[in-house]
Write a protein that holds these residues in place. Sequence first.
Motif: not given
Length: 273
Positions: A88-90, A110-114, A121-123
């Motif tokens: 929800e925050f993202a 922008e969603f992922k950036k947040s 952590l991006k895999q």
Amino acid sequence: MSDEITALLAYVDSATLAPIEPGLHSRAACLTAAGSQESAVAFSEVGDRGKYFGEPGNDGAAAIGGTLVSVLAKLTGQNRTDVANSLEFASRVAAKEAGPDDHTAKYWEEFKKSLFQIGWLKQKDEWSKDFVDGQTSGSENFSDYVITNVRNDPLYSEAEKSIVIRAMESLRSQAAKRAFFRRFTAGGSKGSYGVNVATVNNGALALRFSVFTFNCNAAVDDYLIFNIKHIKADVQKDNVDVAANQRTIDSLRSKIEEKLDKAAGDYIDGVDI
């Protein structure tokens, strides 16, 4: 407290969440629009966003903004809360940052950036392109297209595919839930949404999700059920796999909840599966 956590807390505190006209995305308004006699359940009555996924021991699903989120039975109550809070925050941050580009790849970037700044952590993160011609695609609507895509996607395990597909089939069959989701996903000739599954790998909370953006040759009223026989669309898809840094999520939890509790408008609703 480490300097890193201090900086992340400052990020959460300073983030601007999308301003929502009170009632615009409310469950009550969507129930009325859908002609439903159900009773809307306000967040104040639930008290914990994770409860929208149901109780631990059972698979669950919820619509969070423009993302249909499924959780496997093995997720604990705290896992469910952390997933709901984070997404929800993202979603709210992305809506504010993307502005009128909320149905394009910009929103999801922008969603992922947040998300990557609040303990995830991006895999894997991989965009691809496709073209849909409703005359030849074999899909009656875009949710059929997404279901077929998920069914054939090696990103997901068989158990994960099953729950994502069940959640999608349930969402599109319920007029009130579908009306709620539509507020976030339909923008005339442009639309987008994501499907997301939360699981636990080797004791760590993880999310796998696919997001789809549709740029169509004509307006589409509902990106779940609208017949696309006469629609052609450029499609972008992003496959993402992220793992939780639980220490960071634990440290940010209360600050994120405080921020969300002050934001107007409903962004989450449970989906029965």
